[in-house]
Design an enzyme around this catalytic site. Sequence first.
Site, PDB file in Angstrom:
ATOM      1  CE  LYS A 209     -14.156 -28.547  -2.994  1.00 19.19           C
ATOM      2  NZ  LYS A 209     -14.760 -27.617  -3.915  1.00 19.19           N
ATOM      3  CG  ASP A 342     -18.339 -21.807  -2.087  1.00 20.46           C
ATOM      4  OD1 ASP A 342     -17.675 -21.915  -3.140  1.00 20.46           O
ATOM      5  OD2 ASP A 342     -19.160 -22.658  -1.716  1.00 20.46           O
TER       6      ASP A 342
HETATM    7 ZN   LIG Z   1     -16.897 -24.087  -3.399  1.00 18.11          ZN
END
Ligand SMILES: [Zn+2]
Length: 426
Positions: A209, A342
Amino acid sequence: MSRVLSRITMLFLALFALSVFADETPSYIKAGQLIDVLNGSTHADQVIVIQNDKIVNVAAAANVTIPDGATVIDLSDKTVMPGLLDMHVHLTSDHRFHGYQGLGISVPRSALYGVLNARKTINAGFTTVRNVGAKGYADVALRDAINDGEIVGPSMRVSGPSLGITGGHCDNNLLPSQFGVKNEGVADGPWEVRAKVREIIKYGADVIKFCATGGVLSKGDSVGDQQYTLEEMQVLVAEAHQHGRKVAAHAHGAEGIKAAILAGVDSVEHSSLIDDEGIRLAKEYGTFLVFDVYNDTYILEHGAEVGMLPESLDKEREIGQLQRDNFRKAFEAGARMAFGSDSAVYPHGDNGKQFAYMVEYGMTPMQAIQAATVHAAELIGWPDTVGAIAPGRYADIIAVDGNPLEDVRVMEDVSFVMKGGEVYKR
Ligand SMILES: [Zn+2]
């Protein structure tokens, strides 16, 4: 020689015996309604046959003979579907500690939050998650403890720390220089980036990421501005792909999104300010777009009380609605999309609240469920093992009361959860 051979024969016999005894007798799930995400259809009165951790058969009840005394789970008053996948979670972070409040959380403490949040997440019907960003490799420890059966939680793909530029969204800008705080994923310049990718893989990451642009919940950066040059992103993606790791790029701004797509990332997270050219490129490159379209509501309602900075709330007001409008636009244009919420920005376990927003902004309930099952399974790299109820796949199965295709909000209250043939919630 013959002694060696007979020992080998004995070993094979022993292994054969073990495999025979390991095969449990099948169990059966009676499904009142079964959602077939592969074909986008629903079938009434089905039976799912499960052996060990896998699905071995799915058929109309009339065509399956259930032997006397077999284990039967009766979900004939429920809608049954595959376990859900969330492509963007932070299980080792907690929604109560943002901004300066988060500075007091140690890595060991964050791992313990992870234990709690993993349970909340699987109880919400999410049997597989991709954890994109965690301090101190707490996510690696969490994944391994779940895989070893020590704690309860979804199957995880994890990234370890997120890569980012000095002072960017994936750094930590909360303290002045005398504290010397720098996030462990910070790397500047192509070779530093390449070395950091190698280091993160060394310590157990399944996926890489990085932050391609500024962000909402960070201090001192502009949400839309590109962070990392195209060159840095290209090197990062090449190094990750060389080691068989997919890449997820955090990106809000249009230019950073396009650079990330051109660099070859597998998914763009948030995608808030994507423009027409970005949507066109995402389609051309087959890049998944992961829009977290629920948490705007939570940030604006509760952000201040959980420590989010005033500038973060301003940024959210600036881009929240634009993100939802662009979700609709990208979906209608035919971009590939996967469900990602998220979590940790909002309370873990509320992941299912995002379905209603995906439907409000253009998807049918079936399409939203497909984004959280069959499409997400493809993004995570497990296209044939999770994300659908079909022979050969893991028995990751959930059920809800009512019909989510009529009212998608029933996805917020999952009443049955099985992962790998084991019942976790009933
Ligand atoms: Zn995030």
